[in-house]
Design a protein around this motif. Structure first.
Motif, PDB file in Angstrom:
ATOM      1  N   SER A 187      12.166   4.590 -25.027  1.00  0.00           N
ATOM      2  CA  SER A 187      13.100   5.913 -25.220  1.00  0.00           C
ATOM      3  C   SER A 187      12.231   7.103 -25.698  1.00  0.00           C
ATOM      4  O   SER A 187      11.299   7.018 -26.161  1.00  0.00           O
ATOM      5  CB  SER A 187      14.247   5.522 -26.325  1.00  0.00           C
ATOM      6  OG  SER A 187      14.863   6.632 -26.650  1.00  0.00           O
ATOM      7  N   GLY A 188      12.579   8.098 -25.174  1.00  0.00           N
ATOM      8  CA  GLY A 188      11.770   9.464 -25.290  1.00  0.00           C
ATOM      9  C   GLY A 188      10.516   9.662 -24.409  1.00  0.00           C
ATOM     10  O   GLY A 188       9.802  10.480 -24.699  1.00  0.00           O
ATOM     11  N   ALA A 189      10.430   8.852 -23.616  1.00  0.00           N
ATOM     12  CA  ALA A 189       9.085   9.019 -22.602  1.00  0.00           C
ATOM     13  C   ALA A 189       9.432   9.932 -21.799  1.00  0.00           C
ATOM     14  O   ALA A 189       8.419  10.397 -21.020  1.00  0.00           O
ATOM     15  CB  ALA A 189       9.140   7.528 -21.795  1.00  0.00           C
ATOM     16  N   GLY A 190      10.614  10.266 -21.385  1.00  0.00           N
ATOM     17  CA  GLY A 190      10.885  11.473 -20.312  1.00  0.00           C
ATOM     18  C   GLY A 190      11.507  10.939 -19.085  1.00  0.00           C
ATOM     19  O   GLY A 190      11.536  11.625 -18.206  1.00  0.00           O
ATOM     20  N   LYS A 191      12.229   9.878 -19.232  1.00  0.00           N
ATOM     21  CA  LYS A 191      12.979   9.499 -17.986  1.00  0.00           C
ATOM     22  C   LYS A 191      14.032  10.602 -17.753  1.00  0.00           C
ATOM     23  O   LYS A 191      13.878  10.775 -16.277  1.00  0.00           O
ATOM     24  CB  LYS A 191      13.696   8.110 -18.350  1.00  0.00           C
ATOM     25  CG  LYS A 191      12.747   7.032 -18.663  1.00  0.00           C
ATOM     26  CD  LYS A 191      13.404   5.760 -18.713  1.00  0.00           C
ATOM     27  CE  LYS A 191      14.388   5.702 -19.972  1.00  0.00           C
ATOM     28  NZ  LYS A 191      13.716   5.762 -21.377  1.00  0.00           N
ATOM     29  N   THR A 192      14.897  10.949 -18.690  1.00  0.00           N
ATOM     30  CA  THR A 192      15.825  11.695 -18.304  1.00  0.00           C
ATOM     31  C   THR A 192      15.161  13.110 -17.701  1.00  0.00           C
ATOM     32  O   THR A 192      15.908  13.648 -16.838  1.00  0.00           O
ATOM     33  CB  THR A 192      16.831  12.264 -19.641  1.00  0.00           C
ATOM     34  OG1 THR A 192      17.217  10.908 -20.006  1.00  0.00           O
ATOM     35  CG2 THR A 192      17.934  13.067 -19.263  1.00  0.00           C
ATOM     36  N   THR A 193      14.296  13.555 -18.327  1.00  0.00           N
ATOM     37  CA  THR A 193      13.485  14.881 -18.062  1.00  0.00           C
ATOM     38  C   THR A 193      13.067  14.781 -16.625  1.00  0.00           C
ATOM     39  O   THR A 193      13.246  15.710 -15.617  1.00  0.00           O
ATOM     40  CB  THR A 193      12.296  15.098 -18.681  1.00  0.00           C
ATOM     41  OG1 THR A 193      12.903  14.977 -20.166  1.00  0.00           O
ATOM     42  CG2 THR A 193      11.645  16.448 -18.406  1.00  0.00           C
ATOM     43  N   LEU A 194      12.486  13.573 -15.953  1.00  0.00           N
ATOM     44  CA  LEU A 194      11.902  13.154 -14.562  1.00  0.00           C
ATOM     45  C   LEU A 194      13.291  13.415 -13.884  1.00  0.00           C
ATOM     46  O   LEU A 194      13.064  14.126 -12.801  1.00  0.00           O
ATOM     47  CB  LEU A 194      11.117  12.107 -14.750  1.00  0.00           C
ATOM     48  CG  LEU A 194      10.312  11.994 -13.245  1.00  0.00           C
ATOM     49  CD1 LEU A 194       9.277  12.685 -13.413  1.00  0.00           C
ATOM     50  CD2 LEU A 194       9.827  10.291 -13.414  1.00  0.00           C
TER      51      LEU A 194
HETATM   52  N1  LIG Z   1      15.936  20.294 -24.010  1.00  0.00           N
HETATM   53  C1  LIG Z   1      14.901  19.762 -24.623  1.00  0.00           C
HETATM   54  N2  LIG Z   1      14.241  20.554 -25.435  1.00  0.00           N
HETATM   55  C2  LIG Z   1      13.181  19.946 -25.856  1.00  0.00           C
HETATM   56  N3  LIG Z   1      12.777  19.003 -26.106  1.00  0.00           N
HETATM   57  C3  LIG Z   1      13.362  17.881 -25.349  1.00  0.00           C
HETATM   58  C4  LIG Z   1      14.591  18.568 -24.701  1.00  0.00           C
HETATM   59  N4  LIG Z   1      15.135  17.337 -24.015  1.00  0.00           N
HETATM   60  C5  LIG Z   1      14.274  16.328 -24.016  1.00  0.00           C
HETATM   61  N5  LIG Z   1      13.341  16.728 -25.235  1.00  0.00           N
HETATM   62  C6  LIG Z   1      12.440  15.865 -25.559  1.00  0.00           C
HETATM   63  O1  LIG Z   1      11.564  15.176 -24.583  1.00  0.00           O
HETATM   64  C7  LIG Z   1      11.433  13.825 -24.722  1.00  0.00           C
HETATM   65  C8  LIG Z   1      11.775  13.155 -23.645  1.00  0.00           C
HETATM   66  O2  LIG Z   1      13.271  13.187 -23.669  1.00  0.00           O
HETATM   67  P1  LIG Z   1      14.165  12.190 -22.369  1.00  0.00           P
HETATM   68  O3  LIG Z   1      13.560  13.017 -21.036  1.00  0.00           O
HETATM   69  O4  LIG Z   1      15.285  12.587 -22.700  1.00  0.00           O
HETATM   70  O5  LIG Z   1      13.546  10.925 -22.627  1.00  0.00           O
HETATM   71  P2  LIG Z   1      14.051   9.564 -22.443  1.00  0.00           P
HETATM   72  O6  LIG Z   1      15.380   9.965 -21.255  1.00  0.00           O
HETATM   73  O7  LIG Z   1      13.005   8.939 -21.544  1.00  0.00           O
HETATM   74  O8  LIG Z   1      14.719   9.072 -23.293  1.00  0.00           O
HETATM   75  C9  LIG Z   1      12.027  13.432 -26.180  1.00  0.00           C
HETATM   76  O9  LIG Z   1      10.975  13.453 -27.076  1.00  0.00           O
HETATM   77  C10 LIG Z   1      12.966  14.593 -26.432  1.00  0.00           C
HETATM   78  O10 LIG Z   1      12.865  14.944 -27.588  1.00  0.00           O
END
Ligand SMILES: Nc1ncnc2c1ncn2[C@@H]1O[C@H](COP(=O)(O)OP(=O)(O)O)[C@@H](O)[C@H]1O
Ligand SMILES: [Mg+2]
Lengths: 300, 223
Positions: free
Chosen positions: B36-43
């Motif tokens: 969790s927090g690795a950046g999956k959603t971001t990717l």
């Molecule tokens: N809009 C945002 N602004 C700043 N930091 C963010 C934002 N969205 C996510 N993060 C940070 O980026 C990191 C990866 O988030 P995320 O991609 O959601 O991870 P996952 O889906 O793997 O849990 C987390 O540490 C989160 O706190």
């Protein structure tokens, strides 16, 4: 033209797009109320502009038209003095024409007071000479001085002249009315922009979801624009009707002998206020569109 | 379909990941995993153009997402079905209308039979007239999946589609996604649920990508 076509298509509507944005009571009421109030004010400003226009026209017409010379003399001198006065007027710069009124004309003037069978010829009434001016008109003080010397029984009545400042004032009032209408349009645009912005930020989440499912900016904007344009149209229609009823209920001032003019609309001018609701819709259309596209650009 | 080339992303602080390269070929099935927090959603957001890479290149159907205007992204999104982690709906519209929303906003007419069939496929026939807040977690996930596929997209990106549902429900959702892949769709599922991946491996040929220590690694067969 293209814009107008798009606007009509928009009002005809895509109810689906409308449903995507939940109705917001507060901005709806704000738009309706302000459109109604502004339309009411616009009707009054329009009435004022038309009335002052009529006033200025009437007064300046009379001003330009004529003045009169009145000759009161013993019966035996009347003829001589009249001829002398006409001769003098013909040589006065600024006088286009000087013409003694005939007995019939004089009788017609007196008829309202004395009835039709007045034997004018036997009465010691003054002879009237109609003066029609040209250019900037004559110099009344100079003319009076010459008349005093040559035609002792003549009295110059240039009653039109004192109205000149009034004509100017009427013109100013008309200008003021036009400025008011401009300000009303601007205020309407500003109010509707504010209401639209409030609605847009209240619906930020809805906009986000619509973006996620692939909605383009114009599509999202359309839902807002359509709603606000319709509200402005409805509000302005109500305001216009109320305003027209109020103008209709104004007491008639025509009894003042045509000197004042009725404040209401006259004849086909009654059609003019009917342009207010479509104009309000137009203002609202552009204001909301502008606000929506700008705010959607910022919310990227 | 989707290609990432030496991609890096940061939310303003340090880089969340860097030098990430991957390519989703048509018809493939991928898992994206990692803590969790690795950046999956971001990717995933990078993949469908919601975010723009801070370095490197993301190509969606051959187009660099950096060059795309917002409206062009919206246009491309009609070819990518996304199941969001926090399934977002228009809460004032019934479920059926929410599911049909991608059709509505693109000006297309779906037939009522198609919608009916889709609702049946995700098992939401009875809930069609309800409002989204009245649905359970699993029902929301299935509604989100139905909305993601209604445009019959070429690619389906699912972010934790089994996030808050029980095991049976997650199996049902997985089956739906595998069915879509058999129909020729490219599928990418982001999940931290290794059990789900194991369950899938017996039914479909899936590649697993692991996001860890700011890099992407292809995970071995033995999870
Ligand atoms: N809009 C945002 N602004 C700043 N930091 C963010 C934002 N969205 C996510 N993060 C940070 O980026 C990191 C990866 O988030 P995320 O991609 O959601 O991870 P996952 O889906 O793997 O849990 C987390 O540490 C989160 O706190
Ligand atoms: Mg996540």
């Amino acid at each position: 033209m293209e814009m107008l076509r798009r606007m009509l298509a928009l009002l005809a509507g895509d109810p689906q797009a409308d449903r995507a944005v939940p109705p917001t009571g507060f901005t709806a009421r704000l738009t309706l109320m302000s459109a109604a109030a502004m339309a009411l004010l616009a009707v009054f400003a329009l009435a004022m502009s038309l009335a002052t226009g009529r006033l200025a026209d009437r007064w300046s017409e009379e001003l330009a038209r004529t003045s009169t010379l009145r000759i009161s003399a013993p019966a035996d001198q009347m003829q001589g003095q009249t001829v002398a006065a006409v001769e003098l007027l013909r040589t006065t710069p600024g006088v286009a024409e000087a013409r003694p009124l005939t007995a019939e004309e004089q009788r017609a003037l007196l008829e309202p007071w004395f009835g039709p069978d007045l034997p004018v010829e036997t009465l010691p009434i003054p002879q009237l000479i109609e003066i029609i001016e040209e250019g900037d008109g004559y110099d009344p003080a100079g003319l009076r001085a010459r008349l005093q010397a040559e035609v002792p029984g003549a009295i110059l009545d240039d009653h039109g002249r004192w109205r000149e400042p009034l004509v100017q004032a009427a013109g100013r009032l008309r200008l003021l009315a036009w400025v008011s209408m401009g300000l009303i349009a601007l205020t309407t645009a500003a109010m509707i922009t504010l209401a639209a912005n409030a609605a847009l930020s209240a619906n930020a989440q809805v906009i986000r979801v619509m973006r996620l499912v692939g909605a383009r900016d114009v599509y999202i904007a359309r839902a807002f624009v359509r709603r606000f344009t319709l509200r402005a149209l409805i509000g302005a229609t109500a305001g216009t009707v109320l305003g027209m009823l109020a103008v209709l209920a104004l007491p008639s001032t025509d009894v003042a002998g045509g000197f004042l003019t009725g404040l209401g609309f006259q004849g086909w001018h009654w059609l003019l206020p009917l342009t207010i609701p479509p104009l309000a819709a137009l203002v609202s259309f552009f204001a909301t569109r502008q606000a929506a596209l700008r705010s959607l650009g910022e919310q990227s | 379909m989707i290609e990432l080339d030496e991609v890096a992303y940061s939310y303003g602080g340090g880089e969340l990941f860097s030098s990430v390269s991957l390519s989703l070929a048509p018809g493939t099935f991928h898992f994206l995993t990692g803590p969790s927090g690795a950046g999956k959603t971001t990717l995933l957001k990078l993949c469908y153009g919601e975010l723009k890479a801070t370095a490197g290149q993301v190509r969606l159907f051959g187009q660099d997402t950096r060059d795309l205007a917002r409206d062009e992204v919206a246009q491309l999104r009609r070819r990518v079905g996304v199941v969001h982690q926090d399934c977002q709906f228009l809460d004032h519209l019934p479920v059926a209308e929410n599911i049909a929303m991608p059709l509505t906003v693109s000006g297309r007419e779906g037939t009522p039979e198609d919608l009916e069939a889709l609702l049946g496929w995700v098992g939401l026939r009875c809930q069609a007239g309800q409002l989204p807040p009245e649905l359970s977690g699993g029902e929301r996930q299935r509604a989100a999946l139905a909305r993601a596929v209604i445009m019959s997209p070429d690619v389906i990106l699912a972010d934790e589609p089994t996030g808050n549902v029980d095991w049976d429900m997650s199996q049902r959702l997985l089956t739906l996604l595998i069915e879509l892949n058999r129909m020729g769709k490219t599928v990418l599922i982001a999940t931290h649920d290794l059990g789900l991946i194991r369950a899938a491996k017996s039914q479909v040929e899936a590649r697993v990508l692991r996001l860890k220590d700011r890099r992407i690694q292809a995970a071995g067969a033995n999870l």
